[in-house]
Design a protein around this motif. Structure first.
Motif, short mmCIF file in Angstrom:
data_model
loop_
_atom_site.label_atom_id
_atom_site.label_comp_id
_atom_site.label_asym_id
_atom_site.label_seq_id
_atom_site.Cartn_x
_atom_site.Cartn_y
_atom_site.Cartn_z
N ARG A 24 -23.50 17.75 108.20
CA ARG A 24 -23.13 16.37 108.54
C ARG A 24 -23.55 15.38 107.45
NH1 ARG A 24 -25.95 17.84 113.32
NH2 ARG A 24 -27.60 16.37 112.77
N GLY A 25 -24.22 15.88 106.41
CA GLY A 25 -24.70 14.99 105.35
C GLY A 25 -25.99 14.28 105.72
N GLU A 26 -26.77 14.89 106.60
CA GLU A 26 -28.04 14.28 107.02
C GLU A 26 -29.20 15.20 106.68
OE1 GLU A 26 -27.71 13.59 111.20
OE2 GLU A 26 -26.05 12.17 110.98
N LEU A 27 -30.31 14.58 106.24
CA LEU A 27 -31.52 15.34 105.96
C LEU A 27 -32.46 15.19 107.15
CD1 LEU A 27 -32.86 17.03 103.69
CD2 LEU A 27 -34.04 14.92 103.02
N VAL A 28 -32.88 16.30 107.73
CA VAL A 28 -33.77 16.28 108.89
C VAL A 28 -34.99 17.16 108.62
CG1 VAL A 28 -31.92 15.81 110.54
CG2 VAL A 28 -32.56 18.18 110.05
N VAL A 29 -36.08 16.85 109.29
CA VAL A 29 -37.28 17.67 109.25
C VAL A 29 -37.79 17.85 110.67
CG1 VAL A 29 -37.95 16.96 106.91
CG2 VAL A 29 -38.82 15.70 108.90
N GLN A 30 -38.52 18.93 110.89
CA GLN A 30 -39.14 19.14 112.19
C GLN A 30 -40.22 18.09 112.40
OE1 GLN A 30 -40.38 23.24 111.52
NE2 GLN A 30 -39.44 23.77 113.47
N ARG A 37 -46.56 14.89 113.95
CA ARG A 37 -46.56 15.23 112.53
C ARG A 37 -45.24 15.88 112.13
NH1 ARG A 37 -51.32 18.27 109.18
NH2 ARG A 37 -50.09 18.76 107.33
N ARG A 38 -44.70 15.43 110.97
CA ARG A 38 -43.50 16.04 110.42
C ARG A 38 -43.90 17.26 109.60
NH1 ARG A 38 -42.63 10.45 108.75
NH2 ARG A 38 -41.08 9.46 110.09
N ARG A 39 -43.00 18.24 109.51
CA ARG A 39 -43.29 19.39 108.67
C ARG A 39 -42.03 19.95 108.03
NH1 ARG A 39 -44.13 21.45 114.14
NH2 ARG A 39 -42.80 23.23 114.60
N PHE A 40 -42.22 20.50 106.85
CA PHE A 40 -41.16 21.16 106.11
C PHE A 40 -41.83 22.09 105.12
CE2 PHE A 40 -37.96 21.89 102.93
CZ PHE A 40 -36.81 22.03 103.68
N PRO A 41 -41.36 23.32 104.91
CA PRO A 41 -40.19 23.92 105.52
C PRO A 41 -40.39 24.22 107.00
CG PRO A 41 -41.36 25.54 104.20
CD PRO A 41 -42.03 24.22 103.96
N PRO A 42 -39.29 24.50 107.71
CA PRO A 42 -39.38 24.77 109.14
C PRO A 42 -40.29 25.95 109.44
CG PRO A 42 -37.09 24.45 108.49
CD PRO A 42 -37.91 24.54 107.22
N HIS A 54 -41.18 20.88 119.33
CA HIS A 54 -40.79 20.00 118.24
C HIS A 54 -39.38 19.47 118.44
CE1 HIS A 54 -39.03 23.84 116.94
NE2 HIS A 54 -38.11 23.08 116.38
N THR A 55 -39.08 18.41 117.69
CA THR A 55 -37.73 17.89 117.61
C THR A 55 -37.35 17.87 116.14
OG1 THR A 55 -38.51 15.61 117.43
CG2 THR A 55 -38.01 16.44 119.65
N TRP A 56 -36.12 17.49 115.87
CA TRP A 56 -35.67 17.33 114.49
C TRP A 56 -35.41 15.85 114.27
CZ3 TRP A 56 -35.45 21.07 110.75
CH2 TRP A 56 -35.70 22.39 111.20
N GLU A 57 -35.99 15.30 113.22
CA GLU A 57 -35.89 13.87 112.96
C GLU A 57 -35.21 13.64 111.62
OE1 GLU A 57 -39.18 10.66 111.71
OE2 GLU A 57 -39.52 11.56 113.68
N ARG A 58 -34.25 12.72 111.64
CA ARG A 58 -33.58 12.37 110.39
C ARG A 58 -34.53 11.55 109.52
NH1 ARG A 58 -27.65 9.51 109.50
NH2 ARG A 58 -27.59 9.90 107.24
#
Ligand SMILES: [Zn+2]
Length: 145
Positions: A24-30, A37-42, A54-58
């Motif tokens: 969709r052209g969106e960058l999301v992280v867990q 707290r955000r995290r990447f990689p999943p 967790h959720t996925w946040e743009r």
């Protein structure tokens, strides 16, 4: 354009939402539902509080170059034919501890060896773009911002 590049598996339930968003052209992280707290990689579990929820946040898709390299041979044949090219590590604006590996390009669908290496610097502002490889895979890349 690179033909026959190795593509990621996109059907693992752990990171499928990332690939859905990329299409969709969106960058999301867990984002941890327990501590935020955000995290990447999943990964399945929050490294801060050990929650599995967790959720996925743009995120904005903006960041800065934290590091970069120019891979030299030996390389996979598909990459050897386009070397030298850049590989950058981007720290995201929302949280500099979130780092993503990609290529600095002039345009989403441009070649990964088009940016003059002498112009790439640590701290350079960048923003994400998505290169649509096929119907399934869109790869995050970065352009100067
Ligand atoms: Zn947590």
């Amino acid at each position: 354009m690179i033909e026959d590049i190795p593509l990621p598996s996109i059907d693992d339930p752990l990171d499928a939402p990332y690939w859905d968003a990329a299409r969709r052209g969106e960058l999301v992280v867990q984002t941890c539902s327990t501590c935020g707290r955000r995290r990447f990689p999943p990964r399945p579990m929050c490294p801060a509080c050990q929650s599995f929820d967790h959720t996925w946040e743009r995120v904005s898709g903006k960041g800065r170059i934290w590091s970069f390299v120019f891979p030299h041979p030996p390389l996979l044949p598909v990459f050897a034919q386009i070397a030298p090219y850049n590989v950058i590590v981007v720290e995201l604006t929302e949280d500099p501890s979130l780092r993503m590996v990609g290529n600095l390009v002039r345009a989403a669908d441009g070649p990964i060896n088009q940016v003059d290496p002498a112009t790439i610097t640590i701290g350079m502002p960048v923003r994400v773009v998505f290169h649509r490889v096929d119907d399934e895979v869109a790869l995050a890349r970065w352009v100067a911002d």
